[in-house]
Design a protein around this motif. Structure first.
Motif, PDB file in Angstrom:
ATOM      1  N   TYR A 240       0.848  -1.198   0.000  1.00  0.00           N
ATOM      2  CA  TYR A 240       0.000   0.000   0.000  1.00  0.00           C
ATOM      3  C   TYR A 240       0.880   1.242   0.000  1.00  0.00           C
ATOM      4  CZ  TYR A 240      -3.399   3.550   1.387  1.00  0.00           C
ATOM      5  OH  TYR A 240      -4.194   4.678   1.425  1.00  0.00           O
TER       6      TYR A 240
ATOM      7  N   ASN B 150      -0.130   5.540  -0.631  1.00  0.00           N
ATOM      8  CA  ASN B 150      -1.102   6.535  -1.088  1.00  0.00           C
ATOM      9  C   ASN B 150      -0.745   7.063  -2.472  1.00  0.00           C
ATOM     10  OD1 ASN B 150      -0.652   6.453   1.791  1.00  0.00           O
ATOM     11  ND2 ASN B 150      -2.255   7.994   1.983  1.00  0.00           N
TER      12      ASN B 150
ATOM     13  N   GLU C   8      -7.344   2.836  -6.300  1.00  0.00           N
ATOM     14  CA  GLU C   8      -7.778   4.090  -5.684  1.00  0.00           C
ATOM     15  C   GLU C   8      -9.113   3.876  -4.969  1.00  0.00           C
ATOM     16  OE1 GLU C   8     -10.018   5.980  -9.604  1.00  0.00           O
ATOM     17  OE2 GLU C   8      -8.086   6.783  -8.976  1.00  0.00           O
ATOM     18  N   GLY C   9      -9.493   4.855  -4.192  1.00  0.00           N
ATOM     19  CA  GLY C   9     -10.787   4.816  -3.526  1.00  0.00           C
ATOM     20  C   GLY C   9     -10.939   3.619  -2.595  1.00  0.00           C
ATOM     21  N   GLU C  10     -12.159   3.037  -2.602  1.00  0.00           N
ATOM     22  CA  GLU C  10     -12.468   1.919  -1.716  1.00  0.00           C
ATOM     23  C   GLU C  10     -11.554   0.722  -1.993  1.00  0.00           C
ATOM     24  OE1 GLU C  10     -14.871   1.463   0.646  1.00  0.00           O
ATOM     25  OE2 GLU C  10     -16.226   3.174   0.456  1.00  0.00           O
ATOM     26  N   GLN C  11     -11.149   0.531  -3.277  1.00  0.00           N
ATOM     27  CA  GLN C  11     -10.270  -0.592  -3.608  1.00  0.00           C
ATOM     28  C   GLN C  11      -8.922  -0.451  -2.913  1.00  0.00           C
ATOM     29  OE1 GLN C  11     -10.095  -0.601  -7.900  1.00  0.00           O
ATOM     30  NE2 GLN C  11     -11.810  -2.038  -8.074  1.00  0.00           N
ATOM     31  N   ALA C  12      -8.404   0.767  -2.875  1.00  0.00           N
ATOM     32  CA  ALA C  12      -7.116   0.996  -2.220  1.00  0.00           C
ATOM     33  C   ALA C  12      -7.222   0.721  -0.721  1.00  0.00           C
ATOM     34  CB  ALA C  12      -6.645   2.428  -2.475  1.00  0.00           C
ATOM     35  N   ILE C  13      -8.297   1.208  -0.113  1.00  0.00           N
ATOM     36  CA  ILE C  13      -8.465   1.000   1.324  1.00  0.00           C
ATOM     37  C   ILE C  13      -8.675  -0.487   1.624  1.00  0.00           C
ATOM     38  CG2 ILE C  13      -9.885   1.545   3.331  1.00  0.00           C
ATOM     39  CD1 ILE C  13      -8.083   3.832   2.326  1.00  0.00           C
TER      40      ILE C  13
ATOM     41  N   GLY D 249      -8.985   8.205   3.111  1.00  0.00           N
ATOM     42  CA  GLY D 249      -9.832   7.426   2.233  1.00  0.00           C
ATOM     43  C   GLY D 249     -11.186   7.194   2.866  1.00  0.00           C
ATOM     44  N   SER D 250     -11.935   6.262   2.279  1.00  0.00           N
ATOM     45  CA  SER D 250     -13.269   5.947   2.764  1.00  0.00           C
ATOM     46  C   SER D 250     -13.365   4.449   3.002  1.00  0.00           C
ATOM     47  CB  SER D 250     -14.319   6.391   1.743  1.00  0.00           C
ATOM     48  OG  SER D 250     -15.603   6.024   2.172  1.00  0.00           O
ATOM     49  N   ARG D 251     -13.945   4.080   4.123  1.00  0.00           N
ATOM     50  CA  ARG D 251     -14.089   2.671   4.465  1.00  0.00           C
ATOM     51  C   ARG D 251     -15.516   2.413   4.924  1.00  0.00           C
ATOM     52  NH1 ARG D 251     -11.742  -0.217   9.837  1.00  0.00           N
ATOM     53  NH2 ARG D 251     -12.150  -2.378   9.253  1.00  0.00           N
TER      54      ARG D 251
ATOM     55  N   PRO E 259     -15.484   8.107   6.462  1.00  0.00           N
ATOM     56  CA  PRO E 259     -14.107   8.565   6.259  1.00  0.00           C
ATOM     57  C   PRO E 259     -13.135   7.801   7.151  1.00  0.00           C
ATOM     58  CG  PRO E 259     -15.372  10.189   7.505  1.00  0.00           C
ATOM     59  CD  PRO E 259     -16.349   9.165   7.035  1.00  0.00           C
TER      60      PRO E 259
END
Length: 301
Positions: free
Chosen positions: A73, A75, A81-86, A117-119, A123
């Motif tokens: 991981y 940033n 990106e987004g939810e996939q990254a988190i 990010g968003s999980r 947030p």
């Protein structure tokens, strides 16, 4: 039969860091050591450290990360990106991993001044991520001044109430690499040492002695001018910069012998006083960075 005597290995800072990383890569290729997972987390800062690391050489940062570790991981560098990254960030916590953190941890409003990010529709703050990952990580590297002690992000008046990583992980041992930004060798050399031999020896503040053991002042090429009391009066003068505000006498790091930008130059060689960016307390404790009369006597003060 005559014996071959090998020439001594170079002992420059650059050569030592290069040997560490090359040895780590060779042993990985031979299967003698294993790659480790790496999470590189960017919190409240300017991303200056990851940019500095991209300037790494011998080996370069991309080669080192691909060869020495599995970067799970980042940033800035990951494709997701987004939810996939988190989601990828959350997956890492089921495995062993090294956690590298740059940037300070914003505490105000329960961390809402720094959202990474968003999980699950909510947030994910840097504060929450630092605590979750810090509790699970096998080893922790605080990368740069903001992560080690707050740095620029925590400078007065500090509206985000930013703090160094240790503040939110008080019981966790961590290796601290202060600097604004961190030198690529400090990070890659420490990472290579961890793969080969485990965590490097550190001082009582958590800094690796192989990089942070000596004051700039003790290896400064302008030290003879200091000892003879010959001081620069303005920027551009070639004598000691102490009276212009140089923080070399209080800053422990190897800039005089390692140098920057491909090991070609560093601030004092370029006639700029050291601003103490690699010392705890930077920047507030080191300001003003340049003064034309640091030894003045102020009346009624």
């Amino acid at each position: 039969m005559s014996q071959f005597i090998l020439p001594p290995e170079p002992l420059t800072n650059e050569a030592i860091a290069e040997r560490l990383t090359n040895t780590a890569i060779k042993q990985l290729d031979r299967g003698l050591i294993k790659k480790r997972n790496l999470v590189y987390l960017e919190l409240n800062g300017c991303s200056g450290n990851i940019i500095s690391l991209l300037n790494g050489q011998n080996p370069d940062f991309e080669y080192a990360l691909n060869s020495m570790v599995d970067l799970r991981y980042s940033n800035s560098l990951m494709a997701a990106e987004g939810e996939q990254a988190i989601a990828k960030l959350m997956e890492v916590m089921n495995d062993d991993f090294i956690l590298a953190v740059e940037g300070a941890v914003a505490l105000k409003n329960n961390g809402l001044y720094n959202i990474i990010g968003s999980r699950q529709g909510k947030p994910l703050t840097g504060l929450e991520a630092a605590r979750m990952l810090g509790d699970k990580a096998e080893s922790i590297l605080a990368v740069g001044a903001c992560a080690t002690h707050g740095g620029v992000s925590a400078a007065r008046p500090n509206p985000s109430e930013s703090m160094g990583l240790q503040t939110v992980l008080p019981e966790k041992k961590m290796i601290k690499l202060p600097g604004c930004p961190v030198h690529p060798d400090w990070f890659l050399g420490t990472l290579a040492h961890m793969l080969l031999y485990g965590e490097p020896e550190t001082d009582n503040l958590g800094r690796p002695l192989m990089f942070y053991s000596t004051l700039i002042h003790d290896r400064c090429p302008r030290r003879p001018f200091f000892d003879r009391g010959i001081f620069a009066e303005k920027l551009g003068d070639k004598t000691c910069l102490f009276k212009l505000g140089c923080r070399g006498p209080v800053t422990r790091i190897d800039c005089p012998t390692r140098q920057w930008n491909g090991h070609v130059n560093w601030p004092i060689r370029d006639d700029t006083p050291c601003i103490g960016c690699a010392q705890f307390g930077f920047p507030d404790a080191m300001a003003p960075f340049i003064s034309y009369d640091t030894t003045r006597v102020v009346k009624d003060e």
